[in-house]
Design an enzyme around this catalytic site. Structure first.
Site, short mmCIF file in Angstrom:
data_model
loop_
_atom_site.label_atom_id
_atom_site.label_comp_id
_atom_site.label_asym_id
_atom_site.label_seq_id
_atom_site.Cartn_x
_atom_site.Cartn_y
_atom_site.Cartn_z
N ARG A 88 -7.77 -4.54 -2.84
CA ARG A 88 -7.17 -3.76 -3.40
C ARG A 88 -8.30 -3.46 -4.64
O ARG A 88 -7.90 -4.75 -5.72
CB ARG A 88 -5.73 -4.81 -3.37
CG ARG A 88 -4.17 -3.41 -3.69
CD ARG A 88 -3.66 -3.72 -4.08
NE ARG A 88 -2.78 -4.44 -2.84
CZ ARG A 88 -2.38 -4.16 -1.60
NH1 ARG A 88 -2.78 -2.60 -1.54
NH2 ARG A 88 -1.84 -3.63 -0.79
N CYS A 141 0.45 -1.16 0.27
CA CYS A 141 0.36 -0.50 -0.10
C CYS A 141 0.31 1.49 -0.09
O CYS A 141 0.82 2.38 -0.37
CB CYS A 141 -1.13 -0.17 1.08
SG CYS A 141 -2.15 -1.19 1.39
#
Ligand code: BEZ
Length: 221
Positions: free
Chosen positions: A132, A55
């Site tokens: 995601r 991330c």
């Protein structure tokens, strides 16, 4: 096979063509509604958790590409279940460690209202970490494309930019874009819709794969 949330993930009950559910939430750039962005393209993307390596790499790359998204009239909106204070701490840490200012709002979703509406949570996820997930939302608030990756795989910023440019290109005139298309590349004519047209087709090397130079060189720039 061992139990793995990613293997059982279902990416979103929302389909291409659905209206993107609106929401109001706190973000690192203040309280916001998704509908505040009407009239612009929006890349709405979830990340599994703050302070994690993949991330962090995505946030750095997206922030560095912020002017390229702006050139496409595309706003970036990040969301995760982490609290606003976690987001603020992470944004600050990214600035301190990498000299990068996160250029987009990071929305908190502790009650998972947004995550559930968009199907960002794996069906049997062992915790509240989102997938995601990425939604490409057009200026009218319609979902035009979506991507879903497991937590362990980072997205490609180049691909995100390419998809936005391709969506904008096909909206302009009646063409479709081939594999790997980028602005300036040749485009394809849409398939014939009836037998008469298909049988009459002449002059092309292949009647079901008709490439043309792109006349609209402004697309995606
Ligand atoms: C990451 O962003 O690095 C990550 C987050 C959750 C699980 C695995 C990796």
């Amino acid at each position: 096979m061992s139990s793995n949330a990613d293997e059982n993930a279902v990416c979103s009950p929302l389909q291409i063509g659905d209206a993107a559910p609106d929401f109001q939430a706190r973000s690192t750039m203040g309280e916001m509604n998704l509908s505040d962005y009407r009239g612009r393209w929006v890349l709405l993307f979830s990340h599994p958790a703050d302070f994690t390596p993949v991330c962090t790499s995505e946030f750095i790359a997206l922030s560095r590409a912020s002017e390229r998204f702006a050139a496409l009239n595309c706003a970036l909106v990040a969301v995760s279940v982490d609290s606003l204070y976690s987001h603020l701490g992470w944004v600050r840490a990214i600035h301190e460690h990498f000299g990068v200012t996160v250029s987009f709002p990071v929305v908190e979703d502790p009650s998972m209202v947004i995550g559930r509406a968009y199907g960002m949570l794996a069906d049997d996820a062992p915790d509240a970490a989102t997938l995601r997930a990425t939604f490409f939302i057009d200026p009218d608030g319609i979902i035009r494309a979506r991507l879903c990756y497991p937590a362990t795989i980072g997205r490609s910023v180049e691909e995100l930019l390419r998809v936005i440019a391709a969506l904008q290109r096909v909206d302009k005139t009646n063409v479709v874009t081939p594999e790997g298309w980028r602005p300036g590349d040749d485009v394809l004519l849409p398939p014939y819709q009836d037998q008469v047209s298909a049988l009459d087709a002449a002059g092309d090397t292949c009647w079901f794969h008709r490439t043309r130079p792109d006349q609209d060189t402004e697309a995606g720039k």
